[in-house]
Scaffold this active site. Structure first.
Site, PDB file in Angstrom:
ATOM      1  N   ASN A  18    -118.419  30.650  39.665  1.00 13.70           N
ATOM      2  CA  ASN A  18    -117.630  31.445  39.834  1.00 13.70           C
ATOM      3  C   ASN A  18    -117.556  32.255  38.835  1.00 13.70           C
ATOM      4  O   ASN A  18    -117.349  32.507  37.482  1.00 13.70           O
ATOM      5  CB  ASN A  18    -116.712  30.632  39.867  1.00 13.70           C
ATOM      6  CG  ASN A  18    -114.984  31.584  40.261  1.00 13.70           C
ATOM      7  OD1 ASN A  18    -115.139  33.155  39.937  1.00 13.70           O
ATOM      8  ND2 ASN A  18    -113.962  30.390  40.247  1.00 13.70           N
ATOM      9  N   CYS A  68    -109.376  36.430  39.549  1.00 15.38           N
ATOM     10  CA  CYS A  68    -110.924  37.238  40.481  1.00 15.38           C
ATOM     11  C   CYS A  68    -110.333  37.605  41.911  1.00 15.38           C
ATOM     12  O   CYS A  68    -111.402  37.748  42.593  1.00 15.38           O
ATOM     13  CB  CYS A  68    -110.843  35.467  40.748  1.00 15.38           C
ATOM     14  SG  CYS A  68    -111.172  34.401  39.533  1.00 15.38           S
ATOM     15  N   HIS A  80    -114.342  35.224  47.810  1.00 13.72           N
ATOM     16  CA  HIS A  80    -114.863  35.306  46.339  1.00 13.72           C
ATOM     17  C   HIS A  80    -115.773  34.029  46.101  1.00 13.72           C
ATOM     18  O   HIS A  80    -114.825  33.092  46.471  1.00 13.72           O
ATOM     19  CB  HIS A  80    -113.386  35.016  45.775  1.00 13.72           C
ATOM     20  CG  HIS A  80    -113.256  34.141  43.897  1.00 13.72           C
ATOM     21  ND1 HIS A  80    -114.479  34.918  43.272  1.00 13.72           N
ATOM     22  CD2 HIS A  80    -112.285  33.381  43.838  1.00 13.72           C
ATOM     23  CE1 HIS A  80    -114.246  34.337  42.390  1.00 13.72           C
ATOM     24  NE2 HIS A  80    -112.998  33.656  41.940  1.00 13.72           N
TER      25      HIS A  80
HETATM   26  N1  ACO Z   1    -115.994  16.305  35.981  1.00 10.22           N
HETATM   27  C1  ACO Z   1    -115.417  15.148  36.837  1.00 10.22           C
HETATM   28  N2  ACO Z   1    -114.387  14.982  37.268  1.00 10.22           N
HETATM   29  C2  ACO Z   1    -113.344  15.983  37.271  1.00 10.22           C
HETATM   30  C3  ACO Z   1    -114.341  16.343  36.440  1.00 10.22           C
HETATM   31  C4  ACO Z   1    -115.247  17.645  36.572  1.00 10.22           C
HETATM   32  N3  ACO Z   1    -115.697  18.687  36.267  1.00 10.22           N
HETATM   33  N4  ACO Z   1    -112.726  17.621  36.947  1.00 10.22           N
HETATM   34  C5  ACO Z   1    -112.026  17.218  37.349  1.00 10.22           C
HETATM   35  N5  ACO Z   1    -112.143  16.247  37.467  1.00 10.22           N
HETATM   36  C6  ACO Z   1    -111.467  14.836  37.652  1.00 10.22           C
HETATM   37  C7  ACO Z   1    -109.650  14.874  37.877  1.00 10.22           C
HETATM   38  O1  ACO Z   1    -109.684  14.536  36.268  1.00 10.22           O
HETATM   39  C8  ACO Z   1    -109.523  14.079  38.388  1.00 10.22           C
HETATM   40  O2  ACO Z   1    -109.110  12.814  38.043  1.00 10.22           O
HETATM   41  P1  ACO Z   1    -108.143  12.004  38.323  1.00 10.22           P
HETATM   42  O3  ACO Z   1    -108.221  11.802  39.492  1.00 10.22           O
HETATM   43  O4  ACO Z   1    -108.989  10.378  37.615  1.00 10.22           O
HETATM   44  O5  ACO Z   1    -107.101  12.054  37.457  1.00 10.22           O
HETATM   45  C9  ACO Z   1    -110.367  14.216  39.764  1.00 10.22           C
HETATM   46  O6  ACO Z   1    -111.383  15.108  39.547  1.00 10.22           O
HETATM   47  C10 ACO Z   1    -110.075  14.699  41.323  1.00 10.22           C
HETATM   48  O7  ACO Z   1    -109.461  16.133  40.791  1.00 10.22           O
HETATM   49  P2  ACO Z   1    -109.010  16.847  41.058  1.00 10.22           P
HETATM   50  O8  ACO Z   1    -108.622  18.059  40.933  1.00 10.22           O
HETATM   51  O9  ACO Z   1    -107.972  16.610  42.757  1.00 10.22           O
HETATM   52  O10 ACO Z   1    -109.952  17.520  42.276  1.00 10.22           O
HETATM   53  P3  ACO Z   1    -110.720  18.325  43.129  1.00 10.22           P
HETATM   54  O11 ACO Z   1    -111.055  17.095  44.773  1.00 10.22           O
HETATM   55  O12 ACO Z   1    -109.456  18.776  43.980  1.00 10.22           O
HETATM   56  O13 ACO Z   1    -111.668  19.304  42.616  1.00 10.22           O
HETATM   57  C11 ACO Z   1    -112.062  21.740  41.197  1.00 10.22           C
HETATM   58  C12 ACO Z   1    -110.836  19.932  41.101  1.00 10.22           C
HETATM   59  C13 ACO Z   1    -112.919  21.775  41.890  1.00 10.22           C
HETATM   60  C14 ACO Z   1    -110.797  21.761  40.521  1.00 10.22           C
HETATM   61  C15 ACO Z   1    -110.421  21.874  42.939  1.00 10.22           C
HETATM   62  O14 ACO Z   1    -109.323  21.642  42.201  1.00 10.22           O
HETATM   63  C16 ACO Z   1    -110.369  23.192  43.253  1.00 10.22           C
HETATM   64  O15 ACO Z   1    -111.545  24.412  43.303  1.00 10.22           O
HETATM   65  N6  ACO Z   1    -109.729  24.305  42.340  1.00 10.22           N
HETATM   66  C17 ACO Z   1    -109.639  25.244  42.879  1.00 10.22           C
HETATM   67  C18 ACO Z   1    -110.455  25.628  41.247  1.00 10.22           C
HETATM   68  C19 ACO Z   1    -111.085  26.763  41.522  1.00 10.22           C
HETATM   69  O16 ACO Z   1    -112.194  27.546  42.154  1.00 10.22           O
HETATM   70  N7  ACO Z   1    -110.229  27.647  40.413  1.00 10.22           N
HETATM   71  C20 ACO Z   1    -111.161  29.012  39.730  1.00 10.22           C
HETATM   72  C21 ACO Z   1    -109.785  30.147  39.287  1.00 10.22           C
HETATM   73  S1  ACO Z   1    -110.034  30.608  40.450  1.00 10.22           S
HETATM   74  C22 ACO Z   1    -110.302  30.664  41.824  1.00 10.22           C
HETATM   75  O17 ACO Z   1    -111.521  31.730  41.841  1.00 10.22           O
HETATM   76  C23 ACO Z   1    -110.060  30.761  43.712  1.00 10.22           C
END
Ligand code: ACO
Length: 331
Positions: free
Chosen positions: A285, A115, A255
């Protein structure tokens, strides 16, 4: 840098494939909801490429738009650099497929910093221009991420989209690109990875069954935190090196991973949300394509004006990150 040799953005273009995939589409595949995706990421929909479309097909449309915007013919290109993690083929490079589609002959290669790829590509292209090795460079960020998603993994499949962005970088008397800062930390390589398909774990029936050719993100929260910390730190360091402060920034384009990440980066820098481009809702993304797409959409929406200080910043697998500071010159 040779005296009087600078690089500036002379043209922009982007392209999104036709098929719109709303959040609700994922509700039929995994345990998720439109509400969860919107709230946690800011994404409402994304575009997916058609089966017959490869990364270079999206890139060449963006490229033609950028060339037209710059008033540059493809024959004038000295170099094509393409940032991508989803190349058409392992070899040749996607930049070479684009070159063939443009019908020209010039050096062409890919950059893979996930990314953060566009930050690395524009830094590379700027160095070519400033050193005198090139006058006119096509810099692309292009992805078909829908080919590397595991549609049984709700924590990743809802995040990504397909698309391409392009800029034409040209030699100029006055500085456009003021500087770049790049970083990487391989100690955290496993937290964002496509585990198979390379020399470490070549494709096999087992890797296909395990869906290990897809993006894995076992620690999304850690990725989130590191993204905020590293992008904000890179921006601060680059601004300081250039003799600026966050107050001087007219437009911040992070990004486009997740609206919450972008808001947090802007907050850390003390840059109000009105000065940040947050354009993930309809695009998702798009990894290496996200910055040039957001840049082009901001430009075409009239948000970028000559004289403004524009700050780009990226973060992704590697971990890798970057920042680019630009004095905008393109009307
Ligand atoms: N729908 C519903 N629930 C979900 C989903 C979904 N699509 N995805 C994850 N969950 C659940 C998880 O399983 C977890 O459940 P649990 O508590 O029962 O275990 C709960 O939601 C919370 O999960 P977290 O990962 O703690 O949630 P968070 O609020 O951190 O959001 C997310 C998750 C959006 C992926 C976040 O961590 C994030 O944005 N991370 C960066 C990810 C990113 O953008 N990556 C892309 C590549 S890197 C980059 O481009 C920067």
């Amino acid at each position: 840098m040779t005296v009087g040799r600078h690089a500036t953005i002379a043209g922009l273009g982007s392209h999104l494939p036709e098929r719109v995939v709303p959040n609700a589409w994922f509700e039929g595949l995994v345990d998720t909801s439109d509400e969860w995706i919107r709230e946690r990421t800011g994404i409402a929909e994304r575009r997916f490429a058609a089966d017959e479309e490869a990364t270079s097909d999206l890139a060449v449309v963006a490229a033609r738009r950028a060339l037209e915007d710059a008033g540059v013919s493809p024959e004038q290109l000295d170099l094509i650099v393409c940032a991508t993690l989803t190349p058409d083929t392992p070899i040749p490079a996607t930049a070479v497929w684009v070159q063939r589609k443009l019908g020209v002959s010039c050096p062409a290669f890919d950059v893979n910093a996930a990314c953060a790829g566009f930050s690395y590509a524009i830094a590379t292209a700027t160095a070519f221009v400033e050193s005198g090795a090139a006058d006119t460079v096509l810099v692309l960020g292009a992805e078909v991420l829908s080919r590397v998603l595991d549609f049984t993994d709700r924590s990743t499949c809802v995040l990504f989209g397909d698309g391409a962005g392009a800029v034409v970088l040209r030699r100029s008397e006055t500085p456009g690109v003021l500087g770049s800062l790049l970083g990487a930390d391989g100690r955290a390589a496993e937290i964002l990875i496509i585990p198979a398909g390379g020399s470490a774990r070549p494709a096999s029936p087992e890797t296909v069954v395990a869906r290990d050719h897809s993006i894995r993100m076992p620690a999304g929260r850690e990725v989130f935190k590191r993204a905020v910390v590293e992008m904000a730190a890179a921006c601060r360091a680059l601004l300081e090196k250039a003799g600026h402060t966050p107050d001087d920034v007219d437009v911040l384009i992070p990004h486009q991973a997740n609206a919450r990440i972008m808001v947090a980066v802007a907050e850390r820098l003390g840059i109000g949300p009105d000065r940040a481009v947050i354009d993930v809702a309809e695009v998702g993304n798009t990894s290496a394509a996200s910055i040039p797409i957001a840049l082009d959409r901001a430009y075409r929406a009239g948000r970028l004006r000559p004289g403004q200080l524009v700050l780009l910043t990226s973060f992704g697998a590697g971990l890798a990150w970057g920042a680019t500071l630009i004095r905008w010159t393109h009307a």
